[in-house]
Design a protein around this motif. Structure first.
Motif: not given
Length: 69
Positions: A1-12, A55-69
Motif C-alpha cells: 500500500m502506497e501512502l500519498d501525503p497529497c491525498h491525505l492533505d486533500r482529505m484533511l 505516524t507518517l514521519t515515523m514510518l518514513i524514518e523507519w523505511i529510510e533506516g531499512q534502506a540504509a541498513g
C-alpha cells in the motif's frame, strides 16, 4: 500500500472545508449545542492530523533506516 501525503492533505482540507461550511450556515444566532459539537469535531480533526503526521514521519524514518541498513 502506497501512502500519498497529497491525498491525505486533500482529505484533511475537505474535512476542514465542510466544517467551515457548517459554521457559516449557522450564522451568528446558531444553536450553542451545534457550535459546541463543531468545536469538538475541529479539535478532534486537529488531534488526528497531528497523530497522522507523526505516524507518517515515523514510518518514513523507519523505511529510510531499512534502506540504509
Amino acid at each position: 500500500m502506497e501512502l500519498d501525503p497529497c491525498h491525505l492533505d486533500r482529505m484533511l482540507a475537505e474535512g476542514e472545508a465542510q466544517l467551515d461550511a457548517l459554521r457559516l450556515g449557522l450564522g451568528s444566532d446558531g444553536n450553542a449545542e451545534i457550535r459546541a459539537r463543531i468545536e469538538a469535531l475541529e479539535a478532534r480533526i486537529d488531534e488526528q492530523q497531528q497523530v497522522l503526521r507523526h505516524t507518517l514521519t515515523m514510518l518514513i524514518e523507519w523505511i529510510e533506516g531499512q534502506a540504509a541498513g
